[in-house]
Design a protein around this motif. Sequence first.
Motif, PDB file in Angstrom:
ATOM      1  N   TYR A  51       1.022  -1.097  -0.120  1.00 17.93           N
ATOM      2  CA  TYR A  51       0.135  -0.026   0.086  1.00 17.93           C
ATOM      3  C   TYR A  51       0.941   1.293  -0.050  1.00 17.93           C
ATOM      4  O   TYR A  51       0.444   2.234  -0.778  1.00 17.93           O
ATOM      5  CB  TYR A  51      -1.047  -0.032   1.217  1.00 17.93           C
ATOM      6  CG  TYR A  51      -2.165  -0.901   1.110  1.00 17.93           C
ATOM      7  CD1 TYR A  51      -2.427  -1.534  -0.003  1.00 17.93           C
ATOM      8  CD2 TYR A  51      -2.745  -0.873   2.105  1.00 17.93           C
ATOM      9  CE1 TYR A  51      -3.515  -2.278  -0.052  1.00 17.93           C
ATOM     10  CE2 TYR A  51      -3.985  -1.757   2.245  1.00 17.93           C
ATOM     11  CZ  TYR A  51      -4.456  -2.481   1.020  1.00 17.93           C
ATOM     12  OH  TYR A  51      -5.473  -3.328   0.871  1.00 17.93           O
ATOM     13  N   GLY A  52       2.136   1.236   0.604  1.00 18.30           N
ATOM     14  CA  GLY A  52       2.890   2.443   0.855  1.00 18.30           C
ATOM     15  C   GLY A  52       3.387   2.888  -0.486  1.00 18.30           C
ATOM     16  O   GLY A  52       3.484   3.900  -0.836  1.00 18.30           O
ATOM     17  N   PHE A  53       3.949   1.667  -1.283  1.00 17.49           N
ATOM     18  CA  PHE A  53       4.679   1.882  -2.699  1.00 17.49           C
ATOM     19  C   PHE A  53       3.598   2.327  -3.501  1.00 17.49           C
ATOM     20  O   PHE A  53       3.688   3.023  -4.395  1.00 17.49           O
ATOM     21  CB  PHE A  53       5.317   0.831  -3.104  1.00 17.49           C
ATOM     22  CG  PHE A  53       6.870   0.809  -2.486  1.00 17.49           C
ATOM     23  CD1 PHE A  53       7.836   1.499  -3.220  1.00 17.49           C
ATOM     24  CD2 PHE A  53       7.201   0.026  -1.049  1.00 17.49           C
ATOM     25  CE1 PHE A  53       9.001   1.674  -2.649  1.00 17.49           C
ATOM     26  CE2 PHE A  53       8.559  -0.020  -0.925  1.00 17.49           C
ATOM     27  CZ  PHE A  53       9.275   0.901  -1.691  1.00 17.49           C
ATOM     28  N   GLY A  54       2.480   1.730  -3.548  1.00 16.35           N
ATOM     29  CA  GLY A  54       1.204   1.857  -4.324  1.00 16.35           C
ATOM     30  C   GLY A  54       0.831   3.221  -4.267  1.00 16.35           C
ATOM     31  O   GLY A  54       0.379   4.013  -5.118  1.00 16.35           O
ATOM     32  N   THR A  55       0.658   3.776  -3.139  1.00 20.01           N
ATOM     33  CA  THR A  55       0.006   5.241  -2.775  1.00 20.01           C
ATOM     34  C   THR A  55       1.017   6.005  -3.167  1.00 20.01           C
ATOM     35  O   THR A  55       0.661   7.044  -4.151  1.00 20.01           O
ATOM     36  CB  THR A  55      -0.271   5.319  -1.496  1.00 20.01           C
ATOM     37  OG1 THR A  55      -1.115   4.126  -1.147  1.00 20.01           O
ATOM     38  CG2 THR A  55      -0.833   6.717  -1.237  1.00 20.01           C
ATOM     39  N   VAL A  56       2.562   6.100  -3.086  1.00 19.93           N
ATOM     40  CA  VAL A  56       3.416   7.066  -3.662  1.00 19.93           C
ATOM     41  C   VAL A  56       3.465   6.795  -5.159  1.00 19.93           C
ATOM     42  O   VAL A  56       3.470   7.863  -5.584  1.00 19.93           O
ATOM     43  CB  VAL A  56       4.763   6.526  -3.001  1.00 19.93           C
ATOM     44  CG1 VAL A  56       5.967   7.161  -3.763  1.00 19.93           C
ATOM     45  CG2 VAL A  56       4.562   6.654  -1.650  1.00 19.93           C
ATOM     46  N   PHE A  57       3.258   5.668  -5.699  1.00 18.58           N
ATOM     47  CA  PHE A  57       3.383   5.925  -7.152  1.00 18.58           C
ATOM     48  C   PHE A  57       2.321   6.449  -7.737  1.00 18.58           C
ATOM     49  O   PHE A  57       2.415   7.025  -8.740  1.00 18.58           O
ATOM     50  CB  PHE A  57       3.570   4.423  -7.868  1.00 18.58           C
ATOM     51  CG  PHE A  57       5.146   3.871  -7.709  1.00 18.58           C
ATOM     52  CD1 PHE A  57       6.299   4.490  -8.038  1.00 18.58           C
ATOM     53  CD2 PHE A  57       5.623   2.806  -7.078  1.00 18.58           C
ATOM     54  CE1 PHE A  57       7.606   4.299  -8.010  1.00 18.58           C
ATOM     55  CE2 PHE A  57       6.810   2.348  -6.919  1.00 18.58           C
ATOM     56  CZ  PHE A  57       7.845   3.051  -7.214  1.00 18.58           C
ATOM     57  N   ALA A 106       7.507   5.805   0.685  1.00 19.71           N
ATOM     58  CA  ALA A 106       6.801   4.613   0.872  1.00 19.71           C
ATOM     59  C   ALA A 106       6.862   3.978   2.114  1.00 19.71           C
ATOM     60  O   ALA A 106       5.789   3.457   2.576  1.00 19.71           O
ATOM     61  CB  ALA A 106       7.510   3.642  -0.363  1.00 19.71           C
ATOM     62  N   PHE A 107       8.122   4.057   2.732  1.00 19.70           N
ATOM     63  CA  PHE A 107       8.145   3.548   3.956  1.00 19.70           C
ATOM     64  C   PHE A 107       7.364   4.120   4.964  1.00 19.70           C
ATOM     65  O   PHE A 107       6.698   3.684   6.013  1.00 19.70           O
ATOM     66  CB  PHE A 107       9.655   3.331   4.524  1.00 19.70           C
ATOM     67  CG  PHE A 107      10.263   2.042   4.244  1.00 19.70           C
ATOM     68  CD1 PHE A 107      10.626   1.218   5.053  1.00 19.70           C
ATOM     69  CD2 PHE A 107      10.386   1.836   2.744  1.00 19.70           C
ATOM     70  CE1 PHE A 107      11.067  -0.222   4.400  1.00 19.70           C
ATOM     71  CE2 PHE A 107      10.915   0.633   2.316  1.00 19.70           C
ATOM     72  CZ  PHE A 107      11.373  -0.552   2.964  1.00 19.70           C
ATOM     73  N   ALA A 108       7.234   5.480   4.967  1.00 19.13           N
ATOM     74  CA  ALA A 108       6.604   6.395   6.119  1.00 19.13           C
ATOM     75  C   ALA A 108       4.989   6.020   6.008  1.00 19.13           C
ATOM     76  O   ALA A 108       4.376   5.931   6.873  1.00 19.13           O
ATOM     77  CB  ALA A 108       6.760   7.897   5.730  1.00 19.13           C
ATOM     78  N   LEU A 109       4.437   5.824   4.432  1.00 22.83           N
ATOM     79  CA  LEU A 109       3.075   5.386   4.491  1.00 22.83           C
ATOM     80  C   LEU A 109       2.949   4.014   4.860  1.00 22.83           C
ATOM     81  O   LEU A 109       1.918   3.775   5.403  1.00 22.83           O
ATOM     82  CB  LEU A 109       2.599   5.792   2.996  1.00 22.83           C
ATOM     83  CG  LEU A 109       2.415   7.004   2.581  1.00 22.83           C
ATOM     84  CD1 LEU A 109       2.286   6.980   1.070  1.00 22.83           C
ATOM     85  CD2 LEU A 109       1.426   7.559   3.207  1.00 22.83           C
ATOM     86  N   ALA A 110       3.861   3.028   4.790  1.00 21.97           N
ATOM     87  CA  ALA A 110       3.799   2.056   5.114  1.00 21.97           C
ATOM     88  C   ALA A 110       3.580   1.771   6.739  1.00 21.97           C
ATOM     89  O   ALA A 110       2.666   0.922   7.253  1.00 21.97           O
ATOM     90  CB  ALA A 110       4.821   0.827   4.774  1.00 21.97           C
ATOM     91  N   ALA A 111       4.398   2.534   7.454  1.00 21.52           N
ATOM     92  CA  ALA A 111       4.156   2.521   8.665  1.00 21.52           C
ATOM     93  C   ALA A 111       2.735   3.403   9.390  1.00 21.52           C
ATOM     94  O   ALA A 111       2.158   2.827  10.143  1.00 21.52           O
ATOM     95  CB  ALA A 111       5.420   3.540   9.590  1.00 21.52           C
ATOM     96  N   ILE A 112       2.276   4.283   8.458  1.00 21.10           N
ATOM     97  CA  ILE A 112       1.187   4.904   8.779  1.00 21.10           C
ATOM     98  C   ILE A 112      -0.078   3.800   8.534  1.00 21.10           C
ATOM     99  O   ILE A 112      -1.052   3.723   9.290  1.00 21.10           O
ATOM    100  CB  ILE A 112       0.921   6.160   7.809  1.00 21.10           C
ATOM    101  CG1 ILE A 112       1.789   7.304   8.436  1.00 21.10           C
ATOM    102  CG2 ILE A 112      -0.598   6.605   7.932  1.00 21.10           C
ATOM    103  CD1 ILE A 112       1.839   8.572   7.216  1.00 21.10           C
ATOM    104  N   VAL A 162      15.386   7.885  -3.620  1.00 18.12           N
ATOM    105  CA  VAL A 162      15.429   8.150  -2.066  1.00 18.12           C
ATOM    106  C   VAL A 162      14.589   8.675  -1.526  1.00 18.12           C
ATOM    107  O   VAL A 162      13.791   8.320  -0.666  1.00 18.12           O
ATOM    108  CB  VAL A 162      16.644   8.986  -1.697  1.00 18.12           C
ATOM    109  CG1 VAL A 162      16.613   9.208  -0.126  1.00 18.12           C
ATOM    110  CG2 VAL A 162      17.931   8.040  -1.982  1.00 18.12           C
ATOM    111  N   HIS A 163      13.975   9.654  -2.369  1.00 15.44           N
ATOM    112  CA  HIS A 163      12.449  10.281  -1.936  1.00 15.44           C
ATOM    113  C   HIS A 163      11.417   9.088  -1.943  1.00 15.44           C
ATOM    114  O   HIS A 163      10.387   9.088  -1.033  1.00 15.44           O
ATOM    115  CB  HIS A 163      12.027  11.365  -2.828  1.00 15.44           C
ATOM    116  CG  HIS A 163      12.845  12.756  -2.415  1.00 15.44           C
ATOM    117  ND1 HIS A 163      13.827  13.290  -3.552  1.00 15.44           N
ATOM    118  CD2 HIS A 163      13.144  13.416  -1.233  1.00 15.44           C
ATOM    119  CE1 HIS A 163      14.522  14.093  -3.077  1.00 15.44           C
ATOM    120  NE2 HIS A 163      14.019  14.443  -1.585  1.00 15.44           N
ATOM    121  N   ILE A 164      11.182   8.331  -2.698  1.00 14.51           N
ATOM    122  CA  ILE A 164      10.189   7.413  -3.204  1.00 14.51           C
ATOM    123  C   ILE A 164      10.362   6.353  -2.164  1.00 14.51           C
ATOM    124  O   ILE A 164       9.310   5.994  -1.483  1.00 14.51           O
ATOM    125  CB  ILE A 164      10.277   6.794  -4.726  1.00 14.51           C
ATOM    126  CG1 ILE A 164       9.882   7.933  -5.724  1.00 14.51           C
ATOM    127  CG2 ILE A 164       9.418   5.599  -4.799  1.00 14.51           C
ATOM    128  CD1 ILE A 164      10.323   7.268  -7.124  1.00 14.51           C
TER     129      ILE A 164
END
Length: 123
Positions: free
Chosen positions: A64-70, A93-99, A87-89
């Motif tokens: 979900y983190g990577f999907g939302t970022v992309f 993605a990892f911040a969104l995965a934690a959320i 690096v930004h991506i």
Amino acid sequence: MDQKNKEIEAEKKETSQEKSRFTWEDIKFLIAMTVVTIGFSLRGGEMPGAIWATLRQIFVSIFYGFGTVFLFIGLTKKTFKYNPTKVHIVKWAFALAAIFAVSEFFHEGYLMVTGQIPFPTPK
């Protein structure tokens, strides 16, 4: 004039390569987000099922983190004219995965408190 353009392009290339490298702060941030994601993805229950539920939750959070970022990058890249680095991506993605892991943890806790999911009882 041609030599000056080549120097400018070389400087741009060097700065973009420097931006695409992980710094120590980036690595610490990724480790912290990974710990948060794993910590809030732990599931209880009998051992084989709990392990698979935990791994599934970690995978879903990262997916979900990577999907939302992309998705956001694809929707806003041309509009706002920016070009995120790897690096930004990865950091986003990892911040969104934690959320996602934290919000799923609280959601399941709410469902257990309201009685919509029964508490697991030990046998």
